[in-house]
Design a protein around this motif. Structure first.
Motif, PDB file in Angstrom:
ATOM      1  N   ASN A 121       0.845  -1.190   0.000  1.00 31.46           N
ATOM      2  CA  ASN A 121       0.000   0.000   0.000  1.00 31.46           C
ATOM      3  C   ASN A 121       0.881   1.240   0.000  1.00 31.46           C
ATOM      4  O   ASN A 121       1.983   1.233   0.533  1.00 31.46           O
ATOM      5  CB  ASN A 121      -0.892   0.031   1.253  1.00 31.46           C
ATOM      6  N   SER A 145       6.698   5.781   7.083  1.00 34.16           N
ATOM      7  CA  SER A 145       6.542   6.477   5.810  1.00 34.16           C
ATOM      8  C   SER A 145       7.808   7.228   5.433  1.00 34.16           C
ATOM      9  O   SER A 145       7.977   7.635   4.312  1.00 34.16           O
ATOM     10  CB  SER A 145       5.368   7.442   5.873  1.00 34.16           C
ATOM     11  N   ARG A 164       2.415  11.847   9.716  1.00 34.52           N
ATOM     12  CA  ARG A 164       1.304  12.216   8.836  1.00 34.52           C
ATOM     13  C   ARG A 164       0.067  12.569   9.661  1.00 34.52           C
ATOM     14  O   ARG A 164      -0.625  13.541   9.385  1.00 34.52           O
ATOM     15  CB  ARG A 164       0.978  11.086   7.858  1.00 34.52           C
ATOM     16  N   SER A 179      -6.590   4.892   1.352  1.00 34.97           N
ATOM     17  CA  SER A 179      -6.585   3.794   0.378  1.00 34.97           C
ATOM     18  C   SER A 179      -7.185   2.521   0.972  1.00 34.97           C
ATOM     19  O   SER A 179      -8.067   1.895   0.378  1.00 34.97           O
ATOM     20  CB  SER A 179      -5.156   3.533  -0.115  1.00 34.97           C
ATOM     21  N   LEU A 212      -5.617   6.840   6.514  1.00 30.34           N
ATOM     22  CA  LEU A 212      -5.349   5.677   5.653  1.00 30.34           C
ATOM     23  C   LEU A 212      -6.483   5.527   4.637  1.00 30.34           C
ATOM     24  O   LEU A 212      -7.281   4.599   4.681  1.00 30.34           O
ATOM     25  CB  LEU A 212      -5.176   4.414   6.498  1.00 30.34           C
ATOM     26  N   SER A 244       1.381   6.333  10.256  1.00 33.81           N
ATOM     27  CA  SER A 244       2.461   7.300  10.431  1.00 33.81           C
ATOM     28  C   SER A 244       2.058   8.369  11.433  1.00 33.81           C
ATOM     29  O   SER A 244       1.067   9.080  11.231  1.00 33.81           O
ATOM     30  CB  SER A 244       2.781   7.951   9.083  1.00 33.81           C
ATOM     31  N   GLU A 285       0.214   3.672   1.679  1.00 33.35           N
ATOM     32  CA  GLU A 285       0.032   4.254   3.001  1.00 33.35           C
ATOM     33  C   GLU A 285       0.533   3.308   4.082  1.00 33.35           C
ATOM     34  O   GLU A 285       0.450   2.098   3.949  1.00 33.35           O
ATOM     35  CB  GLU A 285      -1.451   4.495   3.260  1.00 33.35           C
ATOM     36  N   THR A 286       1.015   3.905   5.128  1.00 37.97           N
ATOM     37  CA  THR A 286       1.344   3.173   6.337  1.00 37.97           C
ATOM     38  C   THR A 286       0.887   4.026   7.515  1.00 37.97           C
ATOM     39  O   THR A 286       0.655   5.220   7.377  1.00 37.97           O
ATOM     40  CB  THR A 286       2.857   2.898   6.467  1.00 37.97           C
TER      41      THR A 286
END
Length: 124
Positions: free
Chosen positions: A6, A118, A14, A71, A69, A11, A8-9
């Protein structure tokens, strides 16, 4: 389950940015999510019908959106819609989500520990 596929992680950096730079708020949201993961695990393990499944997916999706997140939450949104329109529980989707939860827990623990995945440079 490896979430590296993905974009995204989980984070903390973020999330802090999403919260206007509130580092303490980001940590609190991550801790709350980490504490919710066992409840999600139990809820998914006990679902018996598609409507029950849709409700639990909806709750998890909301939590993931609060972490930024989008996605993964989008994938859950599609699963939720399918479950709402189905009479049969989607076992493949259930298995995927149950496998996803420990990976999310691991990433959340790393984010809380200060390791921001990230921003981790790729290994040679």
């Amino acid at each position: 389950m490896d979430l590296s596929a993905n974009a995204e992680t989980v984070s903390r950096a973020r999330l802090s940015c999403l919260l206007g730079g509130d580092e303490a708020g980001a940590r609190e949201v991550l801790e709350l999510f980490l504490n919710e993961i066992p409840r999600f695990q139990r809820a998914f393990e006990s679902v018996a019908t598609a409507p029950q499944f849709a409700r639990v997916v909806h709750r998890l999706r909301g939590s993931l959106l609060s972490l930024g997140l989008h996605s993964i939450a989008g994938r859950l949104g599609a699963i939720e819609l399918q479950a709402q329109d189905s009479l049969v529980l989607d076992q493949a989707a259930l298995v995927w989500i149950v496998a996803l939860l420990p990976a999310l827990a691991d990433e959340t623990k790393q984010a809380l520990g200060g390791a921001d995945l990230s921003r981790t440079p790729p290994r040679p």
